[in-house]
Design an enzyme around this catalytic site. Sequence first.
Site, PDB file in Angstrom:
ATOM      1  N   GLY A  44       0.840  -1.186   0.000  1.00  0.00           N
ATOM      2  CA  GLY A  44       0.000   0.000   0.000  1.00  0.00           C
ATOM      3  C   GLY A  44       0.874   1.233   0.000  1.00  0.00           C
ATOM      4  N   GLN A  49       3.134   9.945   1.228  1.00  0.00           N
ATOM      5  CA  GLN A  49       4.422   9.252   1.192  1.00  0.00           C
ATOM      6  C   GLN A  49       5.245   9.612  -0.041  1.00  0.00           C
ATOM      7  OE1 GLN A  49       2.531   5.232   2.128  1.00  0.00           O
ATOM      8  NE2 GLN A  49       4.563   5.097   3.086  1.00  0.00           N
ATOM      9  N   CYS A  97       6.628   0.007   6.979  1.00  0.00           N
ATOM     10  CA  CYS A  97       6.191   1.180   6.209  1.00  0.00           C
ATOM     11  C   CYS A  97       7.309   1.616   5.272  1.00  0.00           C
ATOM     12  CB  CYS A  97       5.830   2.306   7.176  1.00  0.00           C
ATOM     13  SG  CYS A  97       5.200   3.797   6.377  1.00  0.00           S
ATOM     14  N   LEU A  98       6.937   1.938   4.056  1.00  0.00           N
ATOM     15  CA  LEU A  98       7.912   2.414   3.078  1.00  0.00           C
ATOM     16  C   LEU A  98       8.599   3.694   3.552  1.00  0.00           C
ATOM     17  CD1 LEU A  98       5.808   1.856  -0.175  1.00  0.00           C
ATOM     18  CD2 LEU A  98       7.645   0.406   0.718  1.00  0.00           C
ATOM     19  N   HIS A 139      -3.707   1.381   7.803  1.00  0.00           N
ATOM     20  CA  HIS A 139      -2.345   1.913   7.789  1.00  0.00           C
ATOM     21  C   HIS A 139      -2.254   3.088   6.801  1.00  0.00           C
ATOM     22  CE1 HIS A 139       2.180   1.335   7.846  1.00  0.00           C
ATOM     23  NE2 HIS A 139       2.011   2.063   6.757  1.00  0.00           N
ATOM     24  N   GLU A 140      -2.763   2.862   5.588  1.00  0.00           N
ATOM     25  CA  GLU A 140      -2.676   3.910   4.561  1.00  0.00           C
ATOM     26  C   GLU A 140      -3.601   5.087   4.886  1.00  0.00           C
ATOM     27  OE1 GLU A 140      -0.179   3.695   2.782  1.00  0.00           O
ATOM     28  OE2 GLU A 140       0.186   1.556   3.008  1.00  0.00           O
ATOM     29  N   HIS A 143      -2.098   7.588   7.170  1.00  0.00           N
ATOM     30  CA  HIS A 143      -1.174   8.536   6.522  1.00  0.00           C
ATOM     31  C   HIS A 143      -1.901   9.804   6.081  1.00  0.00           C
ATOM     32  CE1 HIS A 143       2.695   6.574   6.402  1.00  0.00           C
ATOM     33  NE2 HIS A 143       2.201   5.471   5.861  1.00  0.00           N
TER      34      HIS A 143
END
Length: 174
Positions: A44, A49, A97-98, A139-140, A143
């Site tokens: 995701g 991000q 997480c990226l 999670h997304e 953000h």
Amino acid sequence: MEIVELGHPVLRKRAISIRSVKNPQIQALIDDMLSTLTSVGGMGIAAPQVNQSLRLIVVASHPTPNYPNAPEMEPTPMINPEVIALSEQMEDGWEGCLSIPGIRAKVPRHIWVSARYRTRDGKAREEIFEGFAARIFQHEYDHLNGIVYLDRITSTRNIITEKEFTRLMEGGGR
């Protein structure tokens, strides 16, 4: 696209709503986010991000060595997502997480979430995400509200390195 990392101010801002889904810049951003997500093998990604403070996420669950039981789903761009309802029951699960490379943590999440969003062609959609897909969505979605997964952990003892996580997933216990 370059992925911004923890400490970058955009990750702590509330993202703004997208007014025109069909705007060519929004469509190009969706394509770029899909391409970036594929190139890094992620599950995701959220527009903040990639340094875009817009309410846009992509959820793309698929099995990986770290998450072999993850369900397979088509990468799904979601514009201006909203949470309609959340399960009362929560479950701890590992997340990475990226934007926070090198570590993983156990995070409590609702086991299902009912959400409303617009598709990239502007259609309104409601969907219930369960299990691992619900975890990715939450999670997304966080953000978009300036929240990172580390904000949700219940103990710093639930943070481990990526190397230790890989060992754990290969059957090293814990």
